[in-house]
Design an enzyme around this catalytic site. Structure first.
Site, short mmCIF file in Angstrom:
data_model
loop_
_atom_site.label_atom_id
_atom_site.label_comp_id
_atom_site.label_asym_id
_atom_site.label_seq_id
_atom_site.Cartn_x
_atom_site.Cartn_y
_atom_site.Cartn_z
N ASN A 1 0.77 -1.24 0.00
CA ASN A 1 0.00 0.00 0.00
C ASN A 1 0.80 1.29 0.00
OD1 ASN A 1 -2.71 -1.27 0.29
ND2 ASN A 1 -1.86 -1.99 2.21
N TYR A 2 2.06 1.24 0.42
CA TYR A 2 2.80 2.49 0.57
C TYR A 2 4.11 2.57 -0.22
CZ TYR A 2 -0.38 3.57 4.39
OH TYR A 2 -1.50 3.85 5.13
N LEU A 3 4.60 1.46 -0.71
CA LEU A 3 5.88 1.46 -1.41
C LEU A 3 5.68 1.42 -2.92
CD1 LEU A 3 7.84 -1.09 0.82
CD2 LEU A 3 7.90 1.41 0.89
#
EC number: 5.6.2.1
Length: 572
Positions: A529-531
């Site tokens: 979700n964030y990388l």
């Protein structure tokens, strides 16, 4: 329906698709984009409850007691978790017992008054035996189940959207059970009720064939909203949140939304220095609300804190984000452990996961916090002139599309990139390089406070792994002894054998280190979700690491667009 700014030579659309079981918050198309046609078969509901065989007994106060079907079903949920730590927790047991009694007959209620007198052991043993029997199934039995799953997938697992056949993420409704929650959630143990057709909202186009509800039932509602991307929705009973069945992450729309998310984070990179300079200036503002906003933004940027949303009425979990921090959630230390101006955070964040951190901050931030806390009680708001609406409006003014989550995405991706540069040793073999990758990922997970409880099988699996390491060491010692006594013409072959065993031993030792370091950190959340996946793909290409060592099949399908686009020299 691909966004016009996509690179024409690097297609975003991928036909590679795979089933995934996630649920998402409601998502809307980018402004101005709408689907014209949507047709699907609706959800697959959990199978009805099958009562236990007569020989499986429930005991109350040492005596066999026959339960009504509803009460028995809920009892089985507890029995299946009997060996789990959850069933020892007071709040779990209290919530379970309260909800279980609601499903009992009046006679059962009058008899069953104490959970401690309930004996679920026989039920638990039955389910363990069932589980073991499934493991021992014949090839033919397993194939029969596989064929049925493939039939369901073929019938319900796809939709047609604007002349494209698209994979659906999770077309099966979750069965009833007991809510676990994350962290020390105050609602753990409550009964997750069975979802019925009457709970379901169907979304499809007016000119499509509307899915038929199961016989004797009807849908709660049929909508034709072409501005949203969900196909089915319902409200779950524990927290009153809305759940959705969406398109698979590897679908055209999902891929595009992913790409847009990371492109927004890359846009932040271009102006983040200007934003940081601005909030530093705002620490000196004459307006208290500007100072508070600037300090909160500093925390969101530096610590990847969530902004925090006002809780719904009746929400019992005392969780907070940056904007809703209270005075009691921080302690100020002019000096601590040899560092100056240290802020000690201690609060429950999203999903009741504890956030505990001791962070040295800039002197002006520290002085502002002292000012914000003056003449306040522990339960008072730290940022009493700030809320998420005010902060979000300010973020939008700084950069179009900027949110606290964009900061998390930006800081997570840039941290991964920096850590990979620092940790990757060109001379390492592939297992050691993968350990470096996981350590870089772990630095991000720690930044984002992605924790997990150690798996209950952790100790056993580590013991098994240590046994393999010990056996490999013995094998290596034997090979070295053989090498010493071998004749000259055999020494080359023996030496090759030793080297091979050494490589196998190192691989096992790296695996043990990796497992130990990750036992309380959830790497998956940040990775998915964030990388920015292009960073990971570029790293793999640069160092010759097979992409499947970093992303499993589901993840490779989700990030097919990134695998196609990323180059060896990709910079976030």
């Amino acid at each position: 329906m691909v966004h016009s700014s996509l690179p024409p030579s690097k297609g975003l659309i991928s036909s590679r698709q795979v089933l995934c079981t996630g649920m998402w918050e409601e998502e809307r198309y980018p402004e101005g984009i709408k689907w014209k046609f949507l047709e699907h078969k609706g959800p697959v509901f959990a199978p009805p409850y099958e009562p236990l065989p007569e020989n499986v007994k429930f005991y109350y106060d040492g005596k066999v007691m026959k339960l009504s079907t509803k009460a028995e079903e809920v009892a089985t949920f507890f029995a299946k978790m009997l060996d789990h730590e959850y069933t020892t927790k007071e709040i779990f047991r209290k919530n379970f017992f309260k909800d279980w009694r609601k499903e009992m007959t009046s006679e059962e209620k009058s008899t069953i008054t104490n959970l401690s007198k309930c004996d679920f052991t026989h039920m638990s043993q039955y389910f363990k035996a069932q589980s073991e029997a499934r493991k021992q199934m014949s090839k033919e039995e397993k194939q029969k189940i596989k064929d049925e799953n493939e039939r369901l997938l073929k019938e319900y697992g796809y939709c047609v959207m604007d002349n494209h056949k698209e994979r659906i993420a999770n077309f099966k409704i979750e069965p009833p059970g007991l809510f676990r929650g994350r962290g020390n959630h105050p609602k753990m143990g409550m009964l997750k009720r069975r979802i019925m057709p009457e709970d379901i909202i169907i979304n499809c186009s007016k000119d499509s064939k509307i899915p038929a509800p199961p016989p004797g039932h009807k849908w709660k509602e049929v909508r034709h909203d072409n501005k949203v991307t969900w196909l089915v929705s319902w409200t779950e009973n524990i927290q009153g949140s809305i759940k959705y069945i969406m398109l698979n992450p590897s679908s055209r729309i999902k891929g595009e939304k992913d790409w847009q998310k990371y492109e927004t984070a890359r846009r932040l990179k271009k102006c983040v220095d200007k934003i940081r300079n601005q909030y530093r200036e705002d620490w000196k503002s004459k307006e208290m609300k500007v100072r508070q906003r600037a300090v909160a933004l500093y925390f969101i940027d530096k610590l990847a804190l969530r902004a925090g949303n006002e809780k719904e009425e009746g929400e019992t979990a005392d969780t907070v984000g940056c904007c809703s921090l209270r005075v009691e959630h921080i302690k100020l230390h002019p000096e601590l452990d040899g560092q100056e101006y240290v802020v000690e955070f201690d609060f429950l964040g999203k999903d009741s996961i504890r956030y505990y951190n001791k962070v040295p901050v800039e002197k002006r931030v520290f002085k502002n916090l002292q000012l914000f806390m003056e003449n306040k009680q522990p339960e008072d708001d730290l940022f009493d002139r700030l809320n998420t609406s005010i902060l979000n409006k300010h973020l939008q003014d700084l950069m179009e599309g900027l949110t606290a989550k964009v900061f998390r995405t930006y800081n997570a991706s840039i941290t991964l990139q920096q850590q990979l540069k620092e940790l990757t040793n060109p001379d390492d073999n592939i297992p050691a390089k993968i350990l470096s990758y996981n350590r870089a990922n772990r630095a991000v997970a720690i930044l984002c406070n992605h924790q997990r409880a150690p798996p209950k099988t952790f100790e056993k699996s580590m013991m098994n792994l240590q046994s393999k390491i010990d056996a490999k060491k013995e094998q290596l010692a034997d090979a070295r002894r053989e090498l010493k006594s071998a004749k000259a013409d055999a020494k080359v072959r023996r030496d090759e054998k030793s080297k091979k065993i050494e490589e196998q031993l190192m691989k096992l030792e790296v695996q043990a280190t990796d497992r130990e370091e990750n036992k309380q950190i959830a790497l998956g959340t940040s990775k998915l979700n964030y990388l920015d996946p292009r960073i990971s793909v570029a790293w793999c290409k640069k160092w010759g690491i097979p992409i499947e060592k970093i992303y499993n099949k589901t993840q490779r399908e989700k990030f097919a667009w990134a695998i196609d686009m990323a180059e060896e020299d990709y910079e976030f």
